[in-house]
Design an enzyme around this catalytic site. Structure first.
Site, mmCIF file in Angstrom:
data_model
loop_
_atom_site.group_PDB
_atom_site.id
_atom_site.type_symbol
_atom_site.label_atom_id
_atom_site.label_comp_id
_atom_site.label_asym_id
_atom_site.label_seq_id
_atom_site.Cartn_x
_atom_site.Cartn_y
_atom_site.Cartn_z
ATOM 1 N N SER A 139 -4.482 10.880 -8.037
ATOM 2 C CA SER A 139 -4.128 9.493 -7.715
ATOM 3 C C SER A 139 -4.328 8.589 -8.922
ATOM 4 C CB SER A 139 -5.011 9.029 -6.557
ATOM 5 O OG SER A 139 -4.891 7.641 -6.406
ATOM 6 N N HIS A 180 -1.587 2.378 6.342
ATOM 7 C CA HIS A 180 -1.093 1.034 6.003
ATOM 8 C C HIS A 180 -0.997 0.163 7.261
ATOM 9 C CE1 HIS A 180 1.954 -1.948 4.502
ATOM 10 N NE2 HIS A 180 1.143 -1.865 3.456
HETATM 11 C C1 LIG Z 1 0.472 3.866 1.998
HETATM 12 C C2 LIG Z 1 1.493 2.772 2.163
HETATM 13 N N1 LIG Z 1 2.409 2.880 3.120
HETATM 14 C C3 LIG Z 1 3.357 1.948 3.310
HETATM 15 C C4 LIG Z 1 3.407 0.829 2.512
HETATM 16 C C5 LIG Z 1 4.476 -0.182 2.733
HETATM 17 O O1 LIG Z 1 5.474 0.029 1.817
HETATM 18 P P1 LIG Z 1 6.557 -1.100 1.439
HETATM 19 O O2 LIG Z 1 5.800 -2.216 0.840
HETATM 20 O O3 LIG Z 1 7.445 -0.388 0.472
HETATM 21 O O4 LIG Z 1 7.254 -1.472 2.689
HETATM 22 C C6 LIG Z 1 2.467 0.672 1.489
HETATM 23 C C7 LIG Z 1 2.498 -0.506 0.620
HETATM 24 O O5 LIG Z 1 1.683 -0.741 -0.208
HETATM 25 C C8 LIG Z 1 1.482 1.659 1.316
HETATM 26 O O6 LIG Z 1 0.546 1.556 0.369
#
Ligand SMILES: Cc1ncc(COP(=O)(O)O)c(C=O)c1O
Length: 401
Positions: free
Chosen positions: A348, A147
């Site tokens: 998934s 992310h």
């Molecule tokens: C794999 C992954 N990690 C982290 C995040 C961030 O999460 P949040 O939006 O709850 O802060 C996302 C958001 O889509 C994600 O897909």
């Protein structure tokens, strides 16, 4: 072009005319328009992983208090209008789902620590903070499919890091990881792994990474897993890849507003308690340990998560996952039937397909990345929505080669 803003009214508005108390007719109409806009968009939101099948009506009465979960949920706090008790129950439930054994959940044997965060990003920040405190010289390894917020966290923390190539399906390229590890054998590795990447739902293999660390004689290492969406899917599928504390990880982040569903963004950070004990700090002003990243913390979201977990129960949570997986299958086969090259990873609910034209992205609130796009069959997305989307794709997308 956003509409121009107006200054605050100078005088109190007398109540009456059926408007919410104190609001002018114009401001009341603005609220109504916002509500209508959201109500109209919501049935077309299939691109982001936010479940919409909740009804938290029985909890509205808690909005009458000025609640705050400041401090460590396990250490007590001077501020008594908190929901720490409920928060601890939520954390224990997540700890069970994330692979802690029953004897590690309660009492003196408790082996986990955690708190309810403002979202997956904060949980990842917490895991990386803990890792850096334990290994100040450590290097963070993360895949290019990680992310986008993780690069920002690493910049904020000034932590050394190396981006690892991904395989075409989004999983980490282990050969590239091994090559990088061999070059940096003098520094403890901090592995940032995905249990469900944002774009393709790929799961990085904890067992392969641990095996690599063993083969390369790297006994001091740390594994954080970002399970934003799949952290509430993998506990309910047959034979998931190793991803959790039972597999040997050190910390984990899950979003609460994704698979479980909440109108307020939230999440859970979990870690091994012995790591946290080494970095905790006590603060007199709040009468609590300053273990969390935020000071003041949302006290409503733990109640929402608690309500969702308790009202679904394990059977209900499993059923939701099964329904979402079946709908993802339906989306893949329907798209393939009209010539769109759709696919998904086995555990998934993220269905990947080539990036469609802008009109489709806009209408179905989809999130593209370079030449791919996805839809996510979270609870709240139903068969009728998928069928309507596929019908639009059929009419608007030129057939593939
Ligand atoms: C794999 C992954 N990690 C982290 C995040 C961030 O999460 P949040 O939006 O709850 O802060 C996302 C958001 O889509 C994600 O897909």
């Amino acid at each position: 072009m956003p509409a121009p803003t107006k200054p605050l009214p100078t005088d109190a508005v007398p109540s009456g005319d059926g408007n919410p108390p104190g609001l002018s007719g114009e401001d009341a109409a603005k609220l109504d328009a916002l509500f209508d806009h959201l109500r109209e968009r919501s049935p077309r939101s299939i691109g982001y992983p936010c479940s919409g099948d909740f009804d938290y009506g029985p909890l509205f009465r808690f909005l009458d208090f000025s609640l705050n979960n400041v401090g460590d949920p396990f250490s007590g706090s001077n501020y008594q209008l908190n929901t720490h008790g409920i928060e601890r129950e939520v954390l224990a439930d997540f700890a069970r789902l994330a692979g802690f054994r029953e004897e590690e959940i309660e009492g003196d044997g408790r082996a986990f620590w955690g708190y309810v965060t403002h979202g997956g990003t904060e949980g990842n920040m917490y895991g990386l903070y803990l890792a850096r405190e334990l290994f100040p010289e450590g290097v963070v390894y993360f895949s290019e499919d990680t992310h986008y917020s993780v690069s920002k966290i690493l910049r904020l923390q000034h932590t050394r890091n190396i981006m690892i190539r991904s395989q075409p399906d989004g999983e980490m390229d282990y050969a590239d990881l091994e090559e990088s590890l061999r070059i940096h054998r003098d520094t403890p590795p901090i592995f940032f792994l995905n249990a469900g990447t944002t774009m393709t739902g790929a799961v990085d293999r904890v067992d392969r990474v641990l095996d690599m660390a063993r083969r390369l004689c790297l006994p001091h290492h740390y594994i954080h897993v970002d399970a934003a969406l799949s952290g509430m899917i993998l506990p309910f599928v047959e034979n998931p890849p190793p991803w959790n504390f039972a597999a040997g990880i050190d910390s984990l982040s899950i979003s609460g507003h994704k698979m479980l569903g909440s109108p307020l963004p939230c999440g859970v950070a979990l870690a091994r308690k012995n790591h946290v004990d080494r970095v905790a700090r006590s603060v007199e002003y709040i009468g609590a340990l300053d273990t969390t990243i935020s000071g003041s913390r949302n006290a409503i979201t733990p109640v929402l998560l608690w309500y969702a977990l308790r009202s679904h129960g394990v059977a209900g949570l499993r059923e939701r996952v099964e329904r979402s997986l079946a709908l993802a299958d339906h989306a893949v086969s329907s798209l393939r039937a009209i010539g769109v090259a759709a696919w998904r990873h086995p555990h998934s609910i993220t269905v990947v397909f080539p990036r469609p034209p802008h009109a489709i992205l806009e209408k179905w609130i989809l999130a593209p990345y370079e030449d791919i796009c996805h839809l996510i069959t979270v609870p709240g997305v139903d068969r009728a929505m998928i069928d309507a989307f596929v019908s639009d794709m059929k009419h608007l997308v030129p057939p593939g080669p």
